[in-house]
Scaffold this motif. Sequence first.
Motif, PDB file in Angstrom:
ATOM      1  N   GLY A   7      41.087  23.169  10.849  1.00 47.33           N
ATOM      2  CA  GLY A   7      41.843  22.175  10.743  1.00 47.33           C
ATOM      3  C   GLY A   7      41.633  20.586  11.641  1.00 47.33           C
ATOM      4  O   GLY A   7      41.021  19.679  11.011  1.00 47.33           O
ATOM      5  N   ASP A  39      44.472  23.245   8.312  1.00 47.49           N
ATOM      6  CA  ASP A  39      44.021  24.327   9.006  1.00 47.49           C
ATOM      7  C   ASP A  39      44.481  25.491   7.845  1.00 47.49           C
ATOM      8  O   ASP A  39      44.759  25.261   6.743  1.00 47.49           O
ATOM      9  CB  ASP A  39      44.565  24.566  10.240  1.00 47.49           C
ATOM     10  CG  ASP A  39      43.750  25.774  11.354  1.00 47.49           C
ATOM     11  OD1 ASP A  39      43.101  25.114  11.893  1.00 47.49           O
ATOM     12  OD2 ASP A  39      43.956  26.882  10.934  1.00 47.49           O
ATOM     13  N   ASN A  40      44.621  27.055   8.428  1.00 45.63           N
ATOM     14  CA  ASN A  40      44.979  27.830   7.396  1.00 45.63           C
ATOM     15  C   ASN A  40      46.292  28.480   7.798  1.00 45.63           C
ATOM     16  O   ASN A  40      46.176  29.125   8.952  1.00 45.63           O
ATOM     17  CB  ASN A  40      43.952  29.057   7.449  1.00 45.63           C
ATOM     18  CG  ASN A  40      43.765  29.535   6.104  1.00 45.63           C
ATOM     19  OD1 ASN A  40      43.423  29.109   5.084  1.00 45.63           O
ATOM     20  ND2 ASN A  40      43.928  31.033   6.218  1.00 45.63           N
ATOM     21  N   GLY A  80      46.674  28.397  14.431  1.00 39.79           N
ATOM     22  CA  GLY A  80      45.310  27.648  13.974  1.00 39.79           C
ATOM     23  C   GLY A  80      44.743  26.663  14.839  1.00 39.79           C
ATOM     24  O   GLY A  80      43.758  26.457  15.254  1.00 39.79           O
ATOM     25  N   MET A 114      41.184  30.259  10.103  1.00 39.99           N
ATOM     26  CA  MET A 114      41.769  29.285  10.837  1.00 39.99           C
ATOM     27  C   MET A 114      41.150  28.692  11.663  1.00 39.99           C
ATOM     28  O   MET A 114      39.957  29.071  12.118  1.00 39.99           O
ATOM     29  CB  MET A 114      42.980  30.272  11.829  1.00 39.99           C
ATOM     30  CG  MET A 114      44.144  30.998  11.008  1.00 39.99           C
ATOM     31  SD  MET A 114      44.566  32.291  11.880  1.00 39.99           S
ATOM     32  CE  MET A 114      45.811  31.535  13.183  1.00 39.99           C
ATOM     33  N   GLY A 115      41.398  27.385  12.297  1.00 36.60           N
ATOM     34  CA  GLY A 115      40.576  26.910  13.257  1.00 36.60           C
ATOM     35  C   GLY A 115      39.862  25.470  13.077  1.00 36.60           C
ATOM     36  O   GLY A 115      39.559  24.760  13.670  1.00 36.60           O
ATOM     37  N   CYS A 148      48.168  21.561  11.015  1.00 41.90           N
ATOM     38  CA  CYS A 148      47.686  22.991  11.680  1.00 41.90           C
ATOM     39  C   CYS A 148      49.169  23.550  12.059  1.00 41.90           C
ATOM     40  O   CYS A 148      49.920  23.049  12.465  1.00 41.90           O
ATOM     41  CB  CYS A 148      46.834  22.589  12.841  1.00 41.90           C
ATOM     42  SG  CYS A 148      45.545  21.623  12.917  1.00 41.90           S
TER      43      CYS A 148
END
Length: 550
Positions: free
Chosen positions: A411, A379-380, A435, A408-409, A431
């Motif tokens: 992962g 994820d970020n 995220g 984000m989101g 994650c």
Amino acid sequence: MAKASDLFVAALEAEGVEYIFGIPGEENLDLLESLRTSSIKLLLTRHEQAAGFMAATCGRLTGRAGVCLSTLGPGATNLVTAAAYAQLGAMPMLMITGQKPIKTSKQGHFQIIDVVDTMRPLTKYTRQIVSAGSIPARVREAFRRAQMERPGAVHLELPQDIAGDPTDAHLLPASYSRRPVAESKAIAHAARTIADARHPLLMIGAGANRQTTANCLRAFIDKLGIPFFTTQMGKGVLDEDSPLWLGNAALSDHDFVHRAIDSADCIVNIGHDVIEKPPFFMREGRRKVIHVNYEGAEVDAVYFPQIEVVGDIANAVWQLGEALQPQAHWDFDFFHRVREALATNIAKRADDDSFPLSGPRLVADVRRAMGDDDIVCLDNGLYKIWFARNYRCRRPNTLLLDNALATMGAGLPSAIAARIVHPDRNVLAVCGDGGFMMNSQELETAVRLGIDLTVLLLNDNAFGMIKWKQRHEDYPDFGMDLGNPDFVKYAESYGARGHRPASASEFLPLLREAIARPGIDLIEVPIDYSDDDRILNEEIPAMSAALVDA
Ligand SMILES: Cc1ncc(C[n+]2csc(CCOP(=O)(O)OP(=O)(O)O)c2C)c(N)n1
């Protein structure tokens, strides 16, 4: 006569589509019925954004457009972030959205937004299908555009009334096509420049991870011995255990690898995509930058290569390899010192037993647990820097991270898709707590589909990456801290297994067990980023500067 939606699905089958991710609405019901009796599997998700991330990831891993589906209006707007993700990340993806009838409708403007235009800045191609007879051409063109270099997102809107129309149209066959190759004078010029340099260096970017360039690149470095570094999305094209790997340009400046870059007098950028955060700062003067890519360089203040080799990357690398011989005046001594210093630096924290876990220890343990072909999907968050920098990939596309939209989101959805594409490989989603909660509902999708997956949830009860930047810029701590559910119970409530190690030494055995076990395991790992600013912005720059002074 066939029904238009049957023809549409037949066109998807002809393109090799195996599954479609998404959430239907009433405007998609004809299409749904046609899918029901087709060879294509409909994989329902719990949010259209996640469906888009999954489709894009399938595209990223296979080179063939992944497909997602939504209704009109709200379903379509939920696809917008995924469209940007695919478009910036060069992942081939087709979005299919429904629409109210376009000939006559009794519903006024209910739920209607102009989805075709909404998608225009986010796609390579966006069209409403206005007649059943146009389906074969529209679908063929959508796939062609999505998959050709540079790949990206495309969108087709299939209105409700058109989907039910009869048609006698026939599918169009796919054309045979090869990418153009670089012209011989461009190759000769680039080869001469590399041969004349004293300290040439290769940079491997995102474009080199898309098509099969790895074999040509391996042969190139084996013959010439030129060291290389990568961008974040270029990781894995070449084995990073190679004695020629100098690191990843994950940080903006002053890491060991940047000292090597600073001392290079020729950098060959193979597949660099300007959508990635600039891997190094350009300098005017003696250093030459050679751009090798499917398309010419898009010049801006941070990227202005002097030489361009435009054409199929693998072929260009092969041609360059044929044109070059190792040169006696090439001097890679400093580069090798950089490599050793980086390796020592990474090893130093690989067994750090502090708890909550540190980023470097986390990455070292993940590397120990994952096989060469296994896939890590990030994820970020702040951990991305540690993975990009310290996780040594051995195969192409085994660390999926997003250094393009950097959303984000993605992962968990991307990990689900990676496992669907590669059911024979272990897949790990990594994650942050921020995220993960943006698409955590997809745990239900994974459980329902019977996917084997491990999820690492790094918990610092905060938006750690931004907290770090905030602290670095001397702002007071504000607006970053989160409350969280009990993640172990949360996982269990979906029918997954939840775990929480109580010490650094418990983590690796837990991870290994989770990876080996069928089903879904979520491991909540408390993570401590409090020393990262000092390590990344003080310690590493000072150590790498000492290398230059030595
Ligand atoms: C959709 C989206 N919203 C906001 C951001 C800005 N952003 C980047 S990283 C980050 C924090 C991530 O927090 P978390 O997932 O908990 O990971 P951590 O950095 O704490 O490990 C934020 C808010 C983003 N990249 N994408």
